[in-house]
Motif scaffolding. Structure first.
Motif, short mmCIF file in Angstrom:
data_model
loop_
_atom_site.label_atom_id
_atom_site.label_comp_id
_atom_site.label_asym_id
_atom_site.label_seq_id
_atom_site.Cartn_x
_atom_site.Cartn_y
_atom_site.Cartn_z
N ILE A 119 1.01 -1.12 -0.21
CA ILE A 119 -0.23 -0.07 -0.24
C ILE A 119 1.09 1.56 0.26
O ILE A 119 1.74 1.00 0.18
N ASN A 120 0.24 1.97 -0.32
CA ASN A 120 1.52 3.81 -0.44
C ASN A 120 0.59 4.50 0.60
O ASN A 120 -0.03 4.27 1.00
N THR A 121 1.03 5.31 0.76
CA THR A 121 0.39 6.30 2.07
C THR A 121 -0.65 7.48 1.48
O THR A 121 -0.87 7.37 0.49
N GLN A 122 -1.64 6.74 3.06
CA GLN A 122 -2.80 6.95 2.67
C GLN A 122 -3.65 6.75 2.68
O GLN A 122 -5.06 6.62 1.66
N ALA A 123 -3.55 4.85 1.69
CA ALA A 123 -3.64 4.25 1.19
C ALA A 123 -4.99 4.27 1.75
O ALA A 123 -5.34 3.97 2.76
N GLN A 124 -6.54 3.59 1.25
CA GLN A 124 -7.49 3.27 1.56
C GLN A 124 -8.09 1.74 1.70
O GLN A 124 -7.55 1.35 0.66
N ILE A 125 -8.43 1.50 2.52
CA ILE A 125 -8.71 -0.29 2.53
C ILE A 125 -9.47 -0.47 2.82
O ILE A 125 -10.60 -0.38 3.48
N ILE A 126 -10.96 -1.12 2.34
CA ILE A 126 -12.26 -1.07 2.02
C ILE A 126 -12.36 -2.50 2.55
O ILE A 126 -12.39 -3.21 1.82
N LEU A 127 -13.05 -3.27 4.16
CA LEU A 127 -12.97 -4.82 4.35
C LEU A 127 -14.84 -4.33 3.77
O LEU A 127 -15.70 -4.33 4.29
N CYS A 128 -15.22 -5.00 2.69
CA CYS A 128 -16.54 -5.78 2.12
C CYS A 128 -16.86 -7.14 2.02
O CYS A 128 -18.00 -7.50 2.75
N GLY A 129 -15.53 -7.80 2.39
CA GLY A 129 -16.37 -8.72 3.12
C GLY A 129 -14.57 -10.11 2.72
O GLY A 129 -13.64 -9.50 2.48
N LEU A 130 -14.67 -11.23 3.52
CA LEU A 130 -13.64 -11.93 4.01
C LEU A 130 -14.10 -13.62 3.72
O LEU A 130 -13.82 -13.70 4.86
N ILE A 131 -14.68 -13.46 2.98
CA ILE A 131 -14.85 -14.84 2.44
C ILE A 131 -13.76 -15.98 3.23
O ILE A 131 -14.59 -17.48 3.17
N ALA A 132 -12.76 -15.99 3.08
CA ALA A 132 -11.75 -17.09 3.16
C ALA A 132 -11.81 -17.17 4.37
O ALA A 132 -11.13 -18.17 5.37
N GLU A 133 -12.53 -17.14 5.17
CA GLU A 133 -12.78 -17.21 6.61
C GLU A 133 -13.97 -17.47 7.37
O GLU A 133 -14.68 -17.51 8.35
N TYR A 134 -14.77 -17.32 5.76
CA TYR A 134 -16.43 -17.86 6.78
C TYR A 134 -16.86 -19.15 7.40
O TYR A 134 -17.67 -18.75 7.86
N ASN A 135 -15.15 -20.03 6.26
CA ASN A 135 -15.74 -20.85 7.19
C ASN A 135 -15.03 -21.89 8.19
O ASN A 135 -14.77 -23.22 7.96
#
Ligand SMILES: NC(=O)c1ccc[n+]([C@@H]2O[C@H](COP(=O)([O-])OP(=O)(O)OC[C@H]3O[C@@H](n4cnc5c(N)ncnc54)[C@H](OP(=O)(O)O)[C@@H]3O)[C@@H](O)[C@H]2O)c1
Length: 338
Positions: A241-257
């Protein structure tokens, strides 16, 4: 109405990890007679969403868990068969948060609304591009991320319903778009069909290998991460990531199960003074009509492609749902009920 038999997809046991077929059963029961204030809907299509997996667990969430012995909750579109409510007439097409069942007897709530099937490219598009996944992508990109020309956006789950639209919408805003998806065919599709600038296959890669591929595909670093997967994808993305990047967590499907897998590199948020925020579509519930109009216009102009994977018959509910977790869905996963 009481003579109608209603086939329903019932939650028989709470899944432990990956849902098993024995966690569900198909049940035929007589349709109850609608009472005052209720309508009967013949469900034509149900939306199979990764979120359903969360509703099967008895854990705190934004909706109560599906009760054991009840039909599994899902958004459906259907036609009104009988109505004791003035604003719904027999024959009307409606959309709502119902259940995976052939008929629903419901007291209409805030989620239940009529749909104009003449305005949409297809009836099912109200469960895909014009529905929750399209709106999730639209508001996520245009209202939260707001990528600018020259910036780089990385999206995981990129070949799926939300991800493919996120990438296209970010491209329309001038961003350079890189997608992460499972397998060579999906990666080729990201570039050839959806117009992404680059695609990365995450399968079989650990964080270091995936991070190396992300670094090669994002030589200017990443300004926006649209996260649909979590785990290895998120850990690797954070390393670029760059400086002041934005990370938006929409879903975490790798963790659903399974157990939570990430994020192991969140120290990068400090180093890069970046922002990570969770996002739920319901933040924009008052603006859904505006979002649907914008999406419809882009589709009509040929600027936005969407794909649907329709499986036929309520008896296919379990295998169709499981496609979301083995990646064998090609587009928005929809179950045809009628
Ligand atoms: N926040 C909100 O309001 C909101 C609303 C709608 C959806 N979502 C989230 O958005 C994401 C995408 O949903 P969708 O409806 O568009 O589904 P989708 O992407 O059409 O289908 C799910 C895809 O996820 C990928 N996947 C499954 N298990 C995975 C794993 N362990 N690791 C990596 N990838 C995996 C598979 O693609 P591959 O073949 O590429 O592995 C699969 O095709 C989900 O996380 C969902 O919960 C959030």
């Amino acid at each position: 109405m009481s003579a109608i038999m209603n086939r329903r997809f019932i939650l028989a046991a709470r899944p432990d990890g990956l849902p098993q077929e024995s966690d569900f059963r198909l049940e035929d029961s007589p349709l109850p007679v609608p009472g005052p204030g209720q309508i009967v809907i013949r469900n034509h299509y149900a939306s199979l969403d990764p979120a359903i997996r969360g509703w099967l667990d008895d854990t705190p969430s934004y909706l109560p868990p599906v009760a054991l012995g009840d039909a599994v909750r899902a958004s459906t579109i259907g036609t009104v068969e009988a109505s004791h409510v003035d604003r719904f007439a027999p024959g009307d097409w409606v959309m709502g948060l119902n259940r995976i069942e052939q008929y629903s007897v419901v007291t209409p709530d805030d989620f239940m609304h009529p749909i104009d099937v003449m305005l949409a490219p297809s009836v099912t598009s109200y469960l895909s591009a014009m529905g929750a996944v399209g709106l999730t992508a639209w508001f996520g990109v245009s209202e939260i991320m707001k990528p600018r020309a020259g910036q780089t956006l990385l999206v995981s789950g990129a070949a799926g319903a939300v991800g493919s639209m996120v990438g296209q919408l970010a491209k329309l805003q001038g961003a350079r778009v890189v997608g992460i998806a499972g397998g060579a065919a999906k990666c080729a599709r990201l570039i050839d069909h959806y117009g992404f600038d680059a695609a990365i296959d995450y399968r079989g890669k650990d964080v270091a290998a995936l991070a190396a591929d992300i670094g090669a595909a994002c030589p200017q670093g990443i300004d926006h991460v649209y996260e649909n997967v979590g785990g290895t994808c998120l850990d690797a993305a954070l390393l670029h990531i760059n400086t002041q990047a934005q990370i938006i967590l929409c879903g975490l499907i790798a963790e659903y199960n399974g157990d939570p897998q990430g994020a192991r590199n969140i120290w990068q948020l400090i180093v890069k003074t970046a922002t990570m925020r969770g996002y739920l579509l319901t933040e924009f519930v008052d603006r859904f009509p505006e979002g649907s109009r914008a999406i419809a216009a882009l589709i009509a102009q040929g600027k936005l492609l969407f794909d649907e994977h329709i499986e036929d018959g309520i008896d296919r509910a379990y295998p169709a749902f499981m496609r979301l977790f083995d990646g064998s869905n090609d587009g928005k996963m929809i179950l045809k009920l009628a």
